[in-house]
Design a protein around this motif. Structure first.
Motif, short mmCIF file in Angstrom:
data_model
loop_
_atom_site.label_atom_id
_atom_site.label_comp_id
_atom_site.label_asym_id
_atom_site.label_seq_id
_atom_site.Cartn_x
_atom_site.Cartn_y
_atom_site.Cartn_z
N ALA A 1 -5.20 0.36 5.51
CA ALA A 1 -4.17 -0.67 5.52
C ALA A 1 -3.27 -0.48 6.72
CB ALA A 1 -3.34 -0.61 4.24
N THR A 2 -2.76 -1.58 7.23
CA THR A 2 -1.91 -1.51 8.41
C THR A 2 -0.63 -2.28 8.18
OG1 THR A 2 -2.94 -3.45 9.37
CG2 THR A 2 -3.86 -1.33 9.99
N ASP A 3 0.40 -1.89 8.90
CA ASP A 3 1.64 -2.66 8.93
C ASP A 3 1.52 -3.63 10.10
OD1 ASP A 3 3.31 -1.48 6.90
OD2 ASP A 3 3.30 0.32 8.13
N THR A 4 2.01 -4.84 9.90
CA THR A 4 1.99 -5.79 11.01
C THR A 4 2.97 -5.33 12.06
OG1 THR A 4 3.66 -7.18 9.97
CG2 THR A 4 1.35 -7.74 9.54
N LYS A 5 2.68 -5.66 13.30
CA LYS A 5 3.52 -5.24 14.42
C LYS A 5 4.59 -6.27 14.75
CE LYS A 5 1.05 -1.58 15.10
NZ LYS A 5 1.44 -0.41 14.42
N ARG B 1 2.30 -5.41 5.01
CA ARG B 1 1.08 -4.62 5.17
C ARG B 1 -0.13 -5.47 4.83
NH1 ARG B 1 1.68 1.36 3.11
NH2 ARG B 1 -0.15 1.47 4.43
N THR B 2 -1.27 -5.11 5.40
CA THR B 2 -2.54 -5.78 5.12
C THR B 2 -3.59 -4.73 4.78
OG1 THR B 2 -3.27 -5.69 7.43
CG2 THR B 2 -2.02 -7.64 6.75
N ILE B 3 -4.73 -5.21 4.27
CA ILE B 3 -5.84 -4.31 3.97
C ILE B 3 -7.14 -4.99 4.37
CG2 ILE B 3 -6.17 -5.07 1.58
CD1 ILE B 3 -6.45 -1.94 0.98
N VAL C 1 -1.71 0.86 -1.81
CA VAL C 1 -0.85 0.25 -0.79
C VAL C 1 0.22 -0.60 -1.46
CG1 VAL C 1 -0.76 -1.36 1.15
CG2 VAL C 1 -2.60 0.34 1.02
N GLU D 1 2.85 1.72 -2.87
CA GLU D 1 3.68 2.30 -1.81
C GLU D 1 4.67 1.29 -1.23
OE1 GLU D 1 0.76 3.65 0.98
OE2 GLU D 1 0.30 5.47 -0.17
N ALA D 2 4.22 0.03 -1.11
CA ALA D 2 5.06 -1.00 -0.49
C ALA D 2 5.88 -1.79 -1.50
CB ALA D 2 4.18 -1.95 0.32
N LEU E 1 -1.32 -8.42 -1.76
CA LEU E 1 -1.56 -7.82 -0.46
C LEU E 1 -2.47 -8.75 0.36
CD1 LEU E 1 -0.92 -5.15 1.03
CD2 LEU E 1 -3.03 -4.24 0.11
#
Length: 126
Positions: free
Chosen positions: A4-8, A23-25, A37, A40-41, A46
């Protein structure tokens, strides 16, 4: 380990609304990773991205929990793809806000960039 990533993207402003990074997966990840995820978020859903990074849809906590239990899936082996909700509201950054606000679908409005990649969630004021 989840991919999973956080958007920039930073917090974007739109008339009568704002975009909050999320966040995405990846679509090929497991439902247990998605639930981790979300925990956590502090999310109940998601955004899921396909192999090109574009928004494929969302997974909902309740849908994953009910679906895995109802289908006797092992969340460690069950893929997000099995519980993907493709019919999700999208708002392209830079488009008129009214179009997203008029949508009759329920759930989050995912803000996407010009290539369709999620950059956050649109929060409509008022």
């Amino acid at each position: 380990m989840t991919a999973a990533t956080d958007t920039k993207a930073g917090r974007g402003e739109a008339a009568e609304g704002s975009v909050t990074p999320i966040r995405t997966i990846p679509i090929g990840d497991t439902t247990s990773a998605a639930l981790k995820v979300m925990d956590e978020a502090g999310l109940d859903y998601l955004p899921v991205v396909d192999h090109s990074g574009s928004l494929a849809g969302v997974v909902l906590r309740g849908g994953v929990e009910r679906g895995c239990r109802g289908m006797a899936h092992d969340p460690e082996r069950c893929l997000v793809l099995n519980h993907l909700k493709r019919n999700v509201r999208r708002w392209r950054v830079g488009d008129e806000l009214d179009e997203a606000a008029r949508s009759s679908l329920r759930g989050p409005i995912i803000a996407v960039d010009g290539k369709g990649a999620p950059v956050g969630v649109l929060e409509i004021d008022g």
